[in-house]
Design a protein around this motif. Structure first.
Motif, PDB file in Angstrom:
ATOM      1  N   ALA A 182       0.829  -1.211   0.000  1.00 31.21           N
ATOM      2  CA  ALA A 182       0.000   0.000   0.000  1.00 31.21           C
ATOM      3  C   ALA A 182       0.861   1.258   0.000  1.00 31.21           C
ATOM      4  CB  ALA A 182      -0.934  -0.014   1.212  1.00 31.21           C
ATOM      5  N   GLY A 183       1.957   1.227   0.727  1.00 31.91           N
ATOM      6  CA  GLY A 183       2.791   2.419   0.845  1.00 31.91           C
ATOM      7  C   GLY A 183       3.654   2.679  -0.375  1.00 31.91           C
ATOM      8  N   MET A 184       3.727   1.767  -1.302  1.00 34.73           N
ATOM      9  CA  MET A 184       4.568   1.974  -2.487  1.00 34.73           C
ATOM     10  C   MET A 184       3.779   1.699  -3.768  1.00 34.73           C
ATOM     11  SD  MET A 184       7.067  -1.305  -2.028  1.00 34.73           S
ATOM     12  CE  MET A 184       7.605  -0.736  -0.432  1.00 34.73           C
ATOM     13  N   ALA A 185       2.484   1.983  -3.673  1.00 31.31           N
ATOM     14  CA  ALA A 185       1.621   1.721  -4.827  1.00 31.31           C
ATOM     15  C   ALA A 185       2.056   2.535  -6.041  1.00 31.31           C
ATOM     16  CB  ALA A 185       0.169   2.031  -4.469  1.00 31.31           C
ATOM     17  N   ASN A 186       2.448   3.780  -5.812  1.00 32.76           N
ATOM     18  CA  ASN A 186       2.838   4.618  -6.949  1.00 32.76           C
ATOM     19  C   ASN A 186       4.105   4.094  -7.611  1.00 32.76           C
ATOM     20  OD1 ASN A 186       0.666   6.360  -6.664  1.00 32.76           O
ATOM     21  ND2 ASN A 186       1.739   7.613  -5.150  1.00 32.76           N
ATOM     22  N   ALA A 187       5.052   3.657  -6.791  1.00 33.04           N
ATOM     23  CA  ALA A 187       6.301   3.127  -7.363  1.00 33.04           C
ATOM     24  C   ALA A 187       6.026   1.884  -8.197  1.00 33.04           C
ATOM     25  CB  ALA A 187       7.279   2.809  -6.233  1.00 33.04           C
ATOM     26  N   ILE A 188       5.105   1.077  -7.751  1.00 31.27           N
ATOM     27  CA  ILE A 188       4.754  -0.130  -8.511  1.00 31.27           C
ATOM     28  C   ILE A 188       4.049   0.249  -9.812  1.00 31.27           C
ATOM     29  CG2 ILE A 188       3.351  -2.220  -8.451  1.00 31.27           C
ATOM     30  CD1 ILE A 188       3.832  -2.284  -5.420  1.00 31.27           C
ATOM     31  N   ALA A 189       3.156   1.221  -9.697  1.00 35.40           N
ATOM     32  CA  ALA A 189       2.415   1.636 -10.892  1.00 35.40           C
ATOM     33  C   ALA A 189       3.346   2.250 -11.935  1.00 35.40           C
ATOM     34  CB  ALA A 189       1.326   2.625 -10.493  1.00 35.40           C
ATOM     35  N   GLU A 190       4.327   3.017 -11.479  1.00 37.29           N
ATOM     36  CA  GLU A 190       5.250   3.661 -12.429  1.00 37.29           C
ATOM     37  C   GLU A 190       6.003   2.641 -13.268  1.00 37.29           C
ATOM     38  OE1 GLU A 190       7.753   5.965  -9.979  1.00 37.29           O
ATOM     39  OE2 GLU A 190       6.208   7.459  -9.506  1.00 37.29           O
ATOM     40  N   ARG A 191       6.250   1.501 -12.682  1.00 36.61           N
ATOM     41  CA  ARG A 191       7.019   0.483 -13.400  1.00 36.61           C
ATOM     42  C   ARG A 191       6.126  -0.457 -14.218  1.00 36.61           C
ATOM     43  NH1 ARG A 191       9.533   2.112  -8.969  1.00 36.61           N
ATOM     44  NH2 ARG A 191      11.823   2.094  -8.852  1.00 36.61           N
ATOM     45  N   GLY A 192       4.838  -0.258 -14.116  1.00 36.96           N
ATOM     46  CA  GLY A 192       3.937  -1.119 -14.876  1.00 36.96           C
ATOM     47  C   GLY A 192       3.898  -2.548 -14.378  1.00 36.96           C
ATOM     48  N   ILE A 193       4.175  -2.724 -13.112  1.00 39.94           N
ATOM     49  CA  ILE A 193       4.190  -4.069 -12.529  1.00 39.94           C
ATOM     50  C   ILE A 193       2.778  -4.422 -12.059  1.00 39.94           C
ATOM     51  CG2 ILE A 193       5.098  -5.466 -10.634  1.00 39.94           C
ATOM     52  CD1 ILE A 193       7.637  -3.772 -10.771  1.00 39.94           C
ATOM     53  N   GLY A 194       2.340  -5.613 -12.381  1.00 35.44           N
ATOM     54  CA  GLY A 194       1.053  -6.080 -11.914  1.00 35.44           C
ATOM     55  C   GLY A 194       1.177  -6.758 -10.563  1.00 35.44           C
ATOM     56  N   VAL A 195       0.071  -6.859  -9.868  1.00 38.47           N
ATOM     57  CA  VAL A 195       0.070  -7.456  -8.529  1.00 38.47           C
ATOM     58  C   VAL A 195      -1.040  -8.498  -8.458  1.00 38.47           C
ATOM     59  CG1 VAL A 195      -0.247  -7.051  -6.069  1.00 38.47           C
ATOM     60  CG2 VAL A 195       1.015  -5.398  -7.438  1.00 38.47           C
ATOM     61  N   HIS A 218      -5.384  -0.175  -6.811  1.00 39.84           N
ATOM     62  CA  HIS A 218      -6.194   0.201  -7.981  1.00 39.84           C
ATOM     63  C   HIS A 218      -6.229   1.715  -8.142  1.00 39.84           C
ATOM     64  CE1 HIS A 218      -9.478   0.129 -10.889  1.00 39.84           C
ATOM     65  NE2 HIS A 218     -10.099   1.014 -10.140  1.00 39.84           N
ATOM     66  N   ALA A 219      -6.348   2.412  -7.040  1.00 36.67           N
ATOM     67  CA  ALA A 219      -6.392   3.878  -7.114  1.00 36.67           C
ATOM     68  C   ALA A 219      -5.087   4.441  -7.669  1.00 36.67           C
ATOM     69  CB  ALA A 219      -6.679   4.445  -5.723  1.00 36.67           C
ATOM     70  N   ALA A 220      -3.996   3.736  -7.429  1.00 37.29           N
ATOM     71  CA  ALA A 220      -2.701   4.206  -7.932  1.00 37.29           C
ATOM     72  C   ALA A 220      -2.460   3.789  -9.384  1.00 37.29           C
ATOM     73  CB  ALA A 220      -1.579   3.673  -7.044  1.00 37.29           C
ATOM     74  N   GLY A 221      -3.341   2.979  -9.908  1.00 35.05           N
ATOM     75  CA  GLY A 221      -3.184   2.563 -11.304  1.00 35.05           C
ATOM     76  C   GLY A 221      -2.466   1.247 -11.482  1.00 35.05           C
ATOM     77  N   VAL A 222      -2.328   0.485 -10.420  1.00 39.15           N
ATOM     78  CA  VAL A 222      -1.664  -0.812 -10.515  1.00 39.15           C
ATOM     79  C   VAL A 222      -2.676  -1.853 -10.999  1.00 39.15           C
ATOM     80  CG1 VAL A 222      -0.468  -2.614  -9.220  1.00 39.15           C
ATOM     81  CG2 VAL A 222      -0.108  -0.219  -8.634  1.00 39.15           C
ATOM     82  N   PRO A 223      -2.329  -2.657 -11.999  1.00 46.20           N
ATOM     83  CA  PRO A 223      -3.229  -3.756 -12.370  1.00 46.20           C
ATOM     84  C   PRO A 223      -3.286  -4.788 -11.234  1.00 46.20           C
ATOM     85  CG  PRO A 223      -1.541  -3.384 -14.062  1.00 46.20           C
ATOM     86  CD  PRO A 223      -1.130  -2.612 -12.858  1.00 46.20           C
ATOM     87  N   VAL A 224      -4.466  -4.995 -10.716  1.00 44.01           N
ATOM     88  CA  VAL A 224      -4.624  -5.875  -9.554  1.00 44.01           C
ATOM     89  C   VAL A 224      -5.482  -7.074  -9.927  1.00 44.01           C
ATOM     90  CG1 VAL A 224      -5.472  -6.063  -7.198  1.00 44.01           C
ATOM     91  CG2 VAL A 224      -4.464  -3.937  -7.976  1.00 44.01           C
TER      92      VAL A 224
END
Lengths: 389, 564
Positions: B431-444, B471-477
């Motif tokens: 949760a605390g690094m959602a943006n960093a994950i989203a920036e890299r296009g990494i799915g979860v 999801h709010a950060a744009g990470v494919p979940v």
């Protein structure tokens, strides 16, 4: 210090809450479940002095005009959940392990209404619970009724007697070490009371149980334990409630025959299919049952039971009315009928759908968790705040 | 006369056979799935054309169709021909073919078959606890049906599942995508090796970050030495090309020396002396590069593919003769020196005689070129080859990381090794690094989306609210069961995520289309769309309701579960 700040805030605002409780509250929502068999659409309930004063069309126009209006809009309102048996994780303080037979001990004496676990419970819909002796003693003692509201009071210290035939009660350090020994111990004690040999506080409690004025909750899981408990209930006329009862499907006919009830443990996805389908089978057979186990997972247990065939009405009864009845408190708990405590929970949708989120919990007419419509939420307890970090 | 009849018939048949072989009747394309018994047959006609099997057509009519990739369709229809969806829309607007099997659910809800992005179905205890696996291990080789509750994915509406071993090993081998069936499963062809699993966590039993550090570092170090491995392979390929060129020159020289003409072009030669290449399809062509890893042979010729002994079979007879003549005139003085197995670099090629002795070249222009030696292949390392595929983006990397420091290590791995396709599993602390994950296009892929499901060591994490945060950060979940035993609860987990703040449509996507995208199979499944597989789940009420009952499950148009 940060940890106790919400407690301090809660204590500071409690006088204002008390004043707020003094004013009538007109509760409105799209659906208000007065009891599992009585649902009000676009309903209203008038709360007065911590109790339900009027329901639905019975609310007088004058009282309606004077009351403070609390409208939860499209939300669902259901009676507060009642937990018929729990130790709140304090098993060590709720079992005298050196002595296997202590039927006169009272869980109320070990209850701490200020423990943080109680602050968590309203968020999970629990508004009343029975703090019971743990399963470590063959005869553990007497359970107490605790409200999880802001007052956090032990409101009854004389509920049911707790016995245990579960594995925990059989220990190598002291007798009984076997199920046979545990059953013999109990049978001898009840026989002693019946023949007049047994005297003292222990015997008094057992006598109440045999007379039916005090319920008997027995921890038992497998077939042998359940069968032994049912034998005891039959032989001594006990008003029997089986706690845990993971294999209750194996003694279903006897449960029906002896009109015994069941407090189920937490249902988890990993359990055997027979355990997940057990609530539905109990409902079909007409065996009274309620959900128990982890206080934070009552609703999830009910939802799982619904997924495995339990009808919604029975599931809601198993969260509210049935446990209240097992505690002999169905006149005040487990429903939003006139004269009952104003204990209710608000969800965004049907509480048995896990997609519904918790909105608020009120105990005795006071908001203790969540928020009023258009108002800031009540301060989260420390544990909840930790989860957000 | 009667005696002659059979003979005449046989003669006729013998004469007709080549005609049929030369002008065959059109054969229908092979079906991906064999048509079921109710397949409609073409009506018999007088024309003796071969019968063509029509693919069965199944039509699902329901109160609401949820395509997932688009808005819900009230009073909708899904038409499946064979194994694919061929039409979708409102009833009345979609043409229902005649002879179609129509299944009607007036108040039902139709969804695409669920996709479980993480499961341990069809694995046994030995696989789940195997701590010795490496990157080359393929789980598809050991999957098996056991016939218990954990095989019942289809009953829960799951038509596709990514199966991997949640073992304690650092590298868990390669997971497979399977298609659960009523009785067992089938592996998704082409996705038997769907992703490489990496366990970048110490689990709840390693509470201190320093305790976890060695394992995190070991995971990063796995990718060390890949550049050298790749260089050895590249050098070997180049050496093979050089070898082929030199060997061709070597043959040409001897051909000229013996007064033979250039090999005639295909079709020009006499059929008796130079049979066409297609007559022996297994024979290597002169311009065909020797196969990698082939055994070095005397004379430097590439080995036969069929493993037969003797000299390699040439493309034409003159080439064989020329080569034999050349060998006879210039026999090898000694066997080529045995290569050092520890040596990674390809063996040095003997320089052409012309380069080695330019003066001699001037003097003796016709001196025979030295016969080239077969380059030694680098040692095989399937584990490194799998890791190379990860680095090249051909194989997704699935990294299980729980705590924030483990997740940071995973992101560092992504950064430093430039992993093109990475998917995080069980990222409880994300949760605390959602943006960093989203920036890299990494799915979860999230499992345990259930209250109280995490161990006490993880009590600071909220598994129910996490999908909404990501999801709010744009990470494919994607929401997955993680265990075949929880197959029934996949949709309940999605419902829990809704209670945690995830929009309902995103929750539905998290168990259908998003996992299909993360698995690279979204072109075939994950939503109801024309051209995709006929993977359909029919319920009696909205899927996320606790009391929704599964009425029908179709996988590729075939019923895999049907409620009584």
């Amino acid at each position: 210090m940060r940890r106790y700040l919400p407690l301090a805030l809660a204590a500071a605002v409690s006088p204002f809450c008390a004043r707020a409780a003094a004013q009538d509250v007109l509760l409105q929502a799209r659906r208000i479940v007065v009891a599992p068999d009585a649902v009000l659409d676009d309903g209203r309930v008038l709360l007065r002095q911590g109790k339900v004063a009027y329901v639905g069309t019975e609310v007088p126009a004058e009282a309606r005009a004077r009351a403070r209006r609390v409208d939860y809009g499209p939300a669902f309102v259901v009676p507060g959940f009642v937990l018929a048996q729990t130790t709140l994780g304090h098993d060590a303080d709720l079992a005298e392990r050196a002595l296997p037979f202590t039927p006169d001990l009272r869980a109320a004496e070990a209850a701490d209404p200020w423990q943080e676990d109680l602050l968590e419970l309203p968020r999970h819909g629990v508004t009343a619970l029975a703090l019971a002796p743990a399963s470590g003693n063959v005869a553990g003692g007497i359970a107490a009724l605790v409200k999880s509201g802001r007052e956090r009071a032990v409101v009854g210290d004389d509920l049911y007697l707790t016995l245990s035939l579960a594995r925990n009660a059989r220990q190598a350090e002291r007798p009984p070490t076997s199920l046979m020994g545990a059953v013999d111990l109990l049978r001898s004690a009840f026989d002693g009371v019946r023949t007049g040999i047994g005297q003292g506080p222990d015997a008094a409690v057992l006598r109440q149980a045999m007379q039916g004025t005090r319920g008997v909750f027995v921890y038992a899981d497998n077939f042998a334990e359940l069968n032994a408990a049912l034998d005891l209930g039959r032989d001594f006329g006990l008003r029997l409630v089986l706690v845990g009862a993971a294999h209750a499907e194996k003694v279903l006919p006897r449960l029906v025959q002896q009109q015994a009830a069941v407090v189920l443990g937490t249902l988890r996805p990993e359990l055997r299919r027979a355990e997940l389908e057990l609530p539905a089978r109990l409902a079909v057979a007409g065996v009274p049952f309620c959900f128990g186990g982890d206080p934070e997972l009552l609703r999830q247990s009910a939802a799982l039971a619904v997924q495995y065939g339990l009808d919604r009405r029975s599931a809601l009864q198993a969260l509210t009315r049935v446990p209240a009845a097992l505690l002999d408190r169905d006149g005040t708990l487990g429903a939003l009928r006139q004269g009952h405590a104003a204990d209710f929970v608000v969800f965004t949708g049907d509480p048995l759908d896990l997609s519904s989120a918790h909105v608020a919990t009120w105990v005795d007419g006071v908001l203790v968790a969540g928020s009023e419509p258009g108002a800031a939420p009540v301060a989260e307890p420390p544990a909840a705040a930790a989860g957000v970090r | 006369m009667t005696r002659l009849c059979p003979i005449v018939c046989l003669l006729c048949a013998a004469l007709a056979a080549p005609l049929v072989a030369q002008d065959p009747a059109p054969v229908p394309a092979p079906e991906t799935t064999p048509p079921p018994a109710e397949a409609t047959e073409a009506p018999p006609t007088d024309n003796p054309q071969p019968r063509r099997r029509r693919r069965p057509v199944v039509v699902i009519e329901a109160g609401t169709v949820h395509p997932v990739a688009g808005p819900a369709i009230e009073d909708g229809v899904v038409v499946i021909r064979g194994d694919r969806i061929v039409a979708l829309g409102r009833r009345g607007e979609v043409e229902v073919p005649p002879n179609a099997t129509v299944r009607s659910f007036p108040t039902g809800h139709v969804y695409p078959g669920l996709v479980d992005a993480a499961s341990d179905a069809f694995t046994d205890a030995a696989v789940r606890t195997d701590g010795s696996s490496d990157a080359a291990d393929a789980l598809a080789d050991v999957l098996a049906r056991r016939g218990d509750r954990e095989d019942e994915l289809a009953r829960a509406g799951i038509t596709t599942a990514y199966v991997a071993a949640a073992s304690p090993a650092l590298v868990r081998g390669q997971g497979a995508i399977v298609r659960p069936l009523r009785e067992g499963f089938e592996t998704w062809q082409g996705h038997e090796r769907a992703a490489l699993g990496l366990r970048l966590t110490g689990g709840p039993d390693s509470p201190h970050a320093l305790q976890r550090q060695p394992q995190l570092q070991a995971a990063v170090d796995l990718f060390d030495g890949l550049d050298e491995f790749r260089k050895a392979r590249t050098d070997h390929d180049e050496a093979l090309q050089k070898y082929q060129k030199e060997f061709t020159e070597y043959l040409d020289w001897h051909r000229k020396k013996n007064g033979k003409d250039e090999p005639k072009k295909e079709g020009e030669g006499d059929a008796k002396t130079a049979p066409p290449a297609e007559a022996k399809p297994d024979a290597p062509k002169p311009d065909e590069a020797p196969r990698e890893g082939g055994r070095r042979r005397r004379g430097g010729q590439p080995p036969r593919e069929d493993g037969g002994g003797g000299a390699a079979e040439p493309a034409s007879a003159p080439t064989v003769v020329d080569a034999l003549l050349a060998l006879a005139q210039d026999p090898p003085k000694q066997d080529p020196p045995k290569p050092d197995p520890a040596k990674q670099d390809p063996p040095k090629q003997d320089p052409p005689a012309a380069d080695a002795k330019p003066a001699a070249k001037d003097e003796k222009k016709d001196e025979a070129p030295k016969r080239p030696t077969w380059p030694k292949a680098p040692p095989k390392d399937p584990a490194k080859e799998a890791l190379l595929r990860v680095v090249d983006g051909e194989l997704p990397l699935r990294v299980e990381a729980h705590r924030p420091d483990e997740l940071r290590a995973a992101l560092r791995l992504w950064d430093e090794r430039q992993i093109p396709v990475m998917v995080l599993e069980r990222a409880y602390g994300a949760a605390g690094m959602a943006n960093a994950i989203a920036e890299r296009g990494i799915g979860v892929v999230l499992t345990d989306v259930w209250p109280g499901s995490l161990p006490e060591a993880y009590e600071a994490f909220d598994p129910v609210a996490l999908p909404a945060r990501l999801h709010a950060a744009g990470v494919p979940v994607a929401i997955a069961t993680g265990s075949a035993r929880r197959a029934d609860q996949l949709r309940l987990m999605a419902a829990c995520a809704v209670a945690g703040g995830l929009p309902a449509d995103a929750a539905l996507r998290a168990i259908t289309l998003t996992p299909a995208e993360l698995l690279g199979i979204a072109a075939d499944t994950g939503s109801l769309a024309v051209g995709k597989f006929g993977d359909v789940l029919v319920c009696d009420r909205p899927l996320l309701q606790s009391d929704a009952r599964v009425l029908l499950v179709l996988a590729k148009g075939r019923p895999e579960f049907e409620a009584n």
